[in-house]
Design a protein around this motif. Structure first.
Motif, PDB file in Angstrom:
ATOM      1  N   GLN A 460       0.936  -1.111  -0.087  1.00 23.07           N
ATOM      2  CA  GLN A 460      -0.029  -0.048  -0.017  1.00 23.07           C
ATOM      3  C   GLN A 460       0.909   1.188  -0.012  1.00 23.07           C
ATOM      4  OE1 GLN A 460      -1.692   1.460   3.663  1.00 23.07           O
ATOM      5  NE2 GLN A 460      -3.834   1.261   2.700  1.00 23.07           N
ATOM      6  N   THR A 461       0.651   1.975  -1.043  1.00 24.86           N
ATOM      7  CA  THR A 461       1.422   3.457  -1.017  1.00 24.86           C
ATOM      8  C   THR A 461       0.566   4.426  -0.779  1.00 24.86           C
ATOM      9  OG1 THR A 461       2.898   2.321  -2.522  1.00 24.86           O
ATOM     10  CG2 THR A 461       2.998   4.620  -2.459  1.00 24.86           C
ATOM     11  N   ILE A 462       0.729   5.468  -0.174  1.00 17.38           N
ATOM     12  CA  ILE A 462       0.159   6.604   0.237  1.00 17.38           C
ATOM     13  C   ILE A 462       0.952   7.928  -0.047  1.00 17.38           C
ATOM     14  CG2 ILE A 462      -1.143   7.877   2.018  1.00 17.38           C
ATOM     15  CD1 ILE A 462      -1.515   5.175   3.703  1.00 17.38           C
ATOM     16  N   ASP A 463       0.627   8.656  -1.083  1.00 19.16           N
ATOM     17  CA  ASP A 463       1.464   9.785  -1.465  1.00 19.16           C
ATOM     18  C   ASP A 463       0.727  11.021  -1.808  1.00 19.16           C
ATOM     19  OD1 ASP A 463       3.219  11.344  -2.953  1.00 19.16           O
ATOM     20  OD2 ASP A 463       3.847   9.834  -4.503  1.00 19.16           O
ATOM     21  N   ALA A 536      -4.407  12.769  -0.509  1.00 16.28           N
ATOM     22  CA  ALA A 536      -3.249  11.907  -0.716  1.00 16.28           C
ATOM     23  C   ALA A 536      -3.684  10.660  -1.711  1.00 16.28           C
ATOM     24  CB  ALA A 536      -2.649  11.103   0.499  1.00 16.28           C
ATOM     25  N   ARG A 538      -3.830   6.967  -2.820  1.00 11.35           N
ATOM     26  CA  ARG A 538      -3.483   5.513  -2.231  1.00 11.35           C
ATOM     27  C   ARG A 538      -3.552   4.518  -3.490  1.00 11.35           C
ATOM     28  NH1 ARG A 538      -4.582   4.925   3.640  1.00 11.35           N
ATOM     29  NH2 ARG A 538      -5.146   6.956   4.496  1.00 11.35           N
ATOM     30  N   HIS A 540      -2.789   0.436  -4.084  1.00 11.51           N
ATOM     31  CA  HIS A 540      -3.120  -0.824  -3.388  1.00 11.51           C
ATOM     32  C   HIS A 540      -2.656  -1.730  -4.398  1.00 11.51           C
ATOM     33  CE1 HIS A 540      -5.192   0.886   0.055  1.00 11.51           C
ATOM     34  NE2 HIS A 540      -5.666   1.662  -0.620  1.00 11.51           N
ATOM     35  N   GLU A 606      -9.090   2.699  -5.029  1.00 12.86           N
ATOM     36  CA  GLU A 606      -9.742   2.723  -3.593  1.00 12.86           C
ATOM     37  C   GLU A 606     -11.184   3.355  -4.015  1.00 12.86           C
ATOM     38  OE1 GLU A 606      -8.832   5.796   0.051  1.00 12.86           O
ATOM     39  OE2 GLU A 606      -7.281   4.404  -0.476  1.00 12.86           O
TER      40      GLU A 606
END
Length: 610
Positions: A460-463, A536, A538, A540, A606
């Motif tokens: 999981q990347t949150i940028d 942000a 996200r 996945h 998401e």
């Protein structure tokens, strides 16, 4: 202390059938489902319906048993639907174990003999005491042996004894376990002769804590076969098949997917075959052998078990050698959507006023294919969206058809599109442009991916730098007064209201659409950005085993349920704390090779839970 609560069972020869929930199931119970299928393909045995089922282990032979497990939720369905290949004989037993920790049971399988009447279930070593040990005996009776029963191992309690004529037979027993020592083997006896058989031991119980490590990587399945025919881009005329390695290919909604592979050249015969796809260098660029094939005019169709999973234009090739004498060719390409990014609009297209956006899309593609050398055989799916647009496309803007199609689709209340290649078996493949309004795929699907189970890894990347809380769209200057400074047309500000209200800081972003001259169109772009990229971003991703799913690249846009149980996402209130239903927007596949199994990395959008 883990105890046996109840067991339900059923049998069927249909492709889809239901098995009742065991009696008295309560939230937090461990459910273990044994599914036998004889004379069918294990690939058709998808996870049962009811959400949360993960593959614990399987036996693969002339017949199949897949063992699924889950932690019962607060509202389990009255029955679970199991799937198998049509015409196969299937037997299912579902056991409910109470007061057991929410960890994956221990699994072991053992192949039996031929022309025998006894079967051995393997020994397992439990994590801790106490627990419940389940033994599963599965067999295909010898032809003509339509009767007979099982006798379970000494000290066990028989829970299920079922058979379907001389097609399939199975028996399930259970035994309370008080020791943490190895369970030892267990022997079943039967009053009929086995054509083939296998035994499985599953132990439930032990100390609570994180799930055990995933089972050992399964070697490449002999049931999975890839083929890579290379053909002419314009005519689809066959050139040759190549034996490729390190094959990776992807499909993504909204952008071209990629392809890469390597072919080794060990001898002159293979060199000639590869040269029919990647021509050797010649001084005369007009040499017929050089012009007849090569990157830019060749495609590869990726067939998996006889079905096309993607068609890719080969855009580049690198031929290399070393002092060790090895020669290899590295191929790279993109899906057919990428071809539209290479053809420019070089004649003005009549302005559209109040025309359905899907009709404009079809007209753009038809206009491209009417140009000399640009007909790649795309057929166009019919249908309307009910959303009308005003558009003007000028040759002076030097935009490509792909760029304009993407811009048309990406506004607020836009659409999605993709090129799907199919092989109906009539001797010619079909390349169809499919449209989805508002989205491709189906919202009614529920593909299941779970860890532990068929999920090998997750990320999981949150940028926050890929999103914003206030968007604008910038277009072309509309000033006709040459004496004044020209300023581009700007949309109204579109804010991520929910984020700002919740206390998020202002993060501004301006998106460029340099040829757009209509304020309404720019506002539609900004509105969509604010709606789909607030705050942000996200992303996945999960990597899964494809042999445990029915998902294919043609199903991009479908919804799937992702269930994860580990230290980061523990069991809470008797169920997985990470249990989300999201839309699959991308897939990247590493094809099976001589030394590794096939895997797929899925990218999710998401979504709000449905």
């Amino acid at each position: 202390m883990a105890t046996q609560r109840s067991v339900s069972s059923t049998q069927s020869t249909t492709a889809s059938f239901a098995c009742s929930k065991p009696a008295g199931v309560m939230a937090g119970d461990i459910l273990v489902a044994f599914q036998l299928s004889v004379s069918g393909s294990g690939a058709a045995m998808a996870a049962p319906t009811g959400g949360g089922w993960a593959l614990l282990g399987q036996f693969v032979g002339d017949d199949y048993t897949k063992v699924w497990w889950k932690v019962a939720g607060a509202s389990e369905p009255a029955a679970y639907t199991f799937k198998q290949q049509s015409g196969a004989a299937g037997i299912v037993a579902v056991a409910a174990i109470a007061d057991a920790p929410a960890v994956a049971p221990t699994f072991a399988a053992l192949a039996g003999g031929f022309d025998v009447t006894t079967l051995t279930c393997p020994s397992v070593t439990p994590a801790a005491a106490p627990g419940v040990t389940l033994r599963w005996a599965a067999a295909q009776p010898f032809p003509g042996h339509t009767g007979g029963t099982w006798a379970g191992p000494s000290g066990t309690t028989e829970q299920v004894d079922r058979r379907i004529g001389d097609q399939a037979s199975a028996c399930l027993t259970s035994r309370a376990r008080t020791s943490s020592s190895a369970t030892g083997t267990a022997i079943f006896n039967a009053s009929f002769v086995f054509f083939g058989c296998h035994g499985i031991t599953v132990d439930v119980g032990g100390a609570s804590g994180p799930p055990p490590e995933p089972p050992e990587v399964v070697p490449p399945s002999p049931d999975i076969h890839y083929r890579f025919p290379f053909c002419d881009l314009l005519t689809d005329a066959y050139i040759t098949d190549l034996d490729l390695r390190d094959v990776q290919f992807s499909r993504v909604i909204g952008e071209p997917g990629t392809f890469s592979a390597t072919v080794d050249v060990p001898n002159p015969e293979v060199a000639e075959q590869v040269a029919s796809v990647v021509p050797r260098w010649v001084e005369d660029a007009t040499d017929p052998d050089s012009l007849s094939t090569g990157p830019g005019r060749t495609v590869v169709h990726v067939y998996r078990n006889g079905i096309i999973w993607g068609t890719y234009v080969i855009w580049s090739a690198t031929v290399s050698g070393s002092d060790r004498g090895g020669i290899q060719v590295r191929l790279q390409g993109s899906t057919l959507e990428s071809y539209l990014n290479t053809v420019e609009i070089r004649e003005d297209i009549t302005p559209y006023e109040g025309v359905d956006q899907l009709e404009i899309a079809r007209d753009l593609i038809a206009n491209m294919q009417a140009r000399t050398g640009a007909d790649i055989g795309l057929t166009l799916e019919s249908g309307t969206s009910g959303v009308t647009r005003d558009r003007t496309y000028l040759a002076s803007e030097t935009a490509t058809y792909g760029q304009r199609l993407r811009e048309l689709a990406d506004v607020d209340d836009g659409f999605e599109w993709a090129v799907q290649t199919s092989d109906p078996g009539t001797g010619s493949r079909v390349r169809e442009v499919q449209f989805g309004y508002p989205k491709l795929g189906s919202a009614d699907t529920d593909h299941v991916f779970a860890a532990p189970g068929n999920v090998l890894s997750w990320e999981q990347t949150i940028d926050a730098l890929r999103g914003a809380t206030s968007y604008r769209a910038r277009g072309e200057s509309i000033s006709s007064d040459l004496s004044t400074r020209s300023e581009p047309l700007m949309s109204d500000e579109q804010n991520a209201t929910a984020h700002l209200t919740a206390g998020w800081p202002r993060l501004d972003a301006t998106k460029d659409y340099s040829t757009v001259k209509e304020l309404d169109t720019l506002n539609a772009y900004a509105t969509r950005w604010a709606a789909e990229r607030p705050g942000a971003v996200r992303v996945h991703q999960v990597t899964v085993r494809l042999d445990d799913t029915t998902f294919t690249p043609a199903l991009l846009g479908d919804y799937a349920r992702l269930i994860i149980v580990n230290d980061w996402w523990p069991i809470r209130n008797g169920g997985a704390s990470f249990n989300k239903r999201w839309r699959i927007i991308g897939i990247s596949i590493r094809a099976t090779s001589r030394n590794s199994q096939e895997t797929a990395t899925l990218t999710f959008a998401e979504e709000v839970d449905i």
